[in-house]
Design a protein around this motif. Sequence first.
Motif, PDB file in Angstrom:
ATOM      1  N   ALA A 188       0.823  -1.009  -0.116  1.00  0.00           N
ATOM      2  CA  ALA A 188      -0.089  -0.053   0.128  1.00  0.00           C
ATOM      3  C   ALA A 188       0.745   1.300  -0.259  1.00  0.00           C
ATOM      4  CB  ALA A 188      -1.033   0.041   1.190  1.00  0.00           C
ATOM      5  N   ALA A 189       0.376   2.353  -0.483  1.00  0.00           N
ATOM      6  CA  ALA A 189       1.035   3.580  -0.590  1.00  0.00           C
ATOM      7  C   ALA A 189       1.510   4.007   0.831  1.00  0.00           C
ATOM      8  CB  ALA A 189       0.449   4.650  -1.246  1.00  0.00           C
ATOM      9  N   ASP A 190       0.613   3.586   1.757  1.00  0.00           N
ATOM     10  CA  ASP A 190       1.040   4.307   3.067  1.00  0.00           C
ATOM     11  C   ASP A 190       0.100   3.332   4.174  1.00  0.00           C
ATOM     12  OD1 ASP A 190       2.015   5.783   5.254  1.00  0.00           O
ATOM     13  OD2 ASP A 190       0.938   7.509   4.618  1.00  0.00           O
ATOM     14  N   ASP A 191       0.389   3.390   5.407  1.00  0.00           N
ATOM     15  CA  ASP A 191      -0.137   2.617   6.384  1.00  0.00           C
ATOM     16  C   ASP A 191      -1.892   3.208   6.596  1.00  0.00           C
ATOM     17  OD1 ASP A 191       1.284   4.933   7.716  1.00  0.00           O
ATOM     18  OD2 ASP A 191       0.128   4.277   9.587  1.00  0.00           O
ATOM     19  N   ALA A 194      -6.502   7.800   1.019  1.00  0.00           N
ATOM     20  CA  ALA A 194      -8.013   7.966   0.936  1.00  0.00           C
ATOM     21  C   ALA A 194      -8.434   9.096   1.838  1.00  0.00           C
ATOM     22  CB  ALA A 194      -8.916   6.668   0.922  1.00  0.00           C
ATOM     23  N   ASP A 195      -9.546  10.053   1.504  1.00  0.00           N
ATOM     24  CA  ASP A 195     -10.138  11.006   2.610  1.00  0.00           C
ATOM     25  C   ASP A 195     -11.180  10.450   3.311  1.00  0.00           C
ATOM     26  OD1 ASP A 195      -8.131  13.033   1.672  1.00  0.00           O
ATOM     27  OD2 ASP A 195      -9.619  13.341  -0.268  1.00  0.00           O
ATOM     28  N   TRP A 201     -15.364  -0.775   8.100  1.00  0.00           N
ATOM     29  CA  TRP A 201     -14.757   0.772   7.640  1.00  0.00           C
ATOM     30  C   TRP A 201     -13.510   0.703   7.418  1.00  0.00           C
ATOM     31  CZ3 TRP A 201     -18.511  -0.944  11.342  1.00  0.00           C
ATOM     32  CH2 TRP A 201     -19.882  -0.329  10.974  1.00  0.00           C
ATOM     33  N   VAL A 202     -12.865   0.958   6.256  1.00  0.00           N
ATOM     34  CA  VAL A 202     -11.443   0.889   5.829  1.00  0.00           C
ATOM     35  C   VAL A 202     -11.036   2.185   5.370  1.00  0.00           C
ATOM     36  CG1 VAL A 202      -9.584  -0.201   4.808  1.00  0.00           C
ATOM     37  CG2 VAL A 202     -11.494  -1.362   5.571  1.00  0.00           C
TER      38      VAL A 202
END
Length: 251
Positions: free
Chosen positions: A100-103, A140-141, A134-135
Motif C-alpha cells: 500500500a502507498a501508506d499505512d 483516501a479521504d 470501515w476501511v
Amino acid sequence: MKKLFFLSLVLLSLAFSEAIAQNNRRHDTNYNGWFMYFGTHKLTDKWGLHTEFQLRRYHVVSDPQQFMPRVALVYNLSDRASIAAGYAYVHTYPYGDNPAADDFPEQRTFQQLQLKDQQGIFGLQHRFRLEQRWVKFALADEYTYMNRARYQFRATLPLQGTSLEDKEFYLGVYDEVFLNFGPNVTNNIFDQNRAYAAVGYRFHKDANVEVGYLHQHVAQRNGIWFENNHTLQVGLTYNLDFRKKSTVPQE
C-alpha cells in the motif's frame, strides 16, 4: 445446431477471458510472524468478555505488518454454543511486493456464532462470523464500508491419551474462508483463506500456548495481486473467572 454453436462460442469466450485473467495475476510470497493473546473471561454463568491482541510482523519479526486489538461481549447459550458481538481496530502497514502507498486504519464490528462438539478423541469447533468493516485505504479521504463473512472449522487432537488433560500436548488444525459481500465489493468476492496447523500445550483448562504454521492466501482488491503468506503463529490463551464466589458459612 445454431444454439449449440452459440453456446460453444460463449463457453470458449468465458474460458479465454478466464485464461487472460489468470495470466494477468501476480503472486506475492511473504514470510510473516503473528504473535497473539486471547482471553474469554467469565463475568456470570451466561455472560463473558472476550479480549484479544495480535501483533503481526513482516519478515517474521523485523518489520510491521498489522496490529489488532479486539473485544467482544459473549453470551453462552449452552456448554457447547455461544454468540458474541464486538469491535476490532486493525492498523495495516505497507508490506510485500505490492505494498500500500501508506499505512491505514480499519474500524470493524462483528457478530459470531460458535459451536463446539466432541467426536471420539477429536474436539471440534465451528465459528460463523459476520463483519462490518470501515476501511480508510491509503491516501483516501473517506472510509469505505464493506461486509465480510467468515467460517472456521477447527479440530483438536490430544497427543497423550484419549482426552486432553492439564499439562499435556495436543495438535490443533483449522481452515477458515473469508468472503466479501454487499456494497463496494470490487474484483473479488473471495477475500482470503487461512489453513493452520500447530502444536499446543495446555497448562490447565484456562491456559494454553500454541506454536504453529499458517498459510494465508489473500486476494487483493485489484483482482491482480494474490498473496501467499507463510506465517509463524505464536498464541497464548489465558481465561479469567470474575464470577462471584459463593461463600458457605462455617459452623
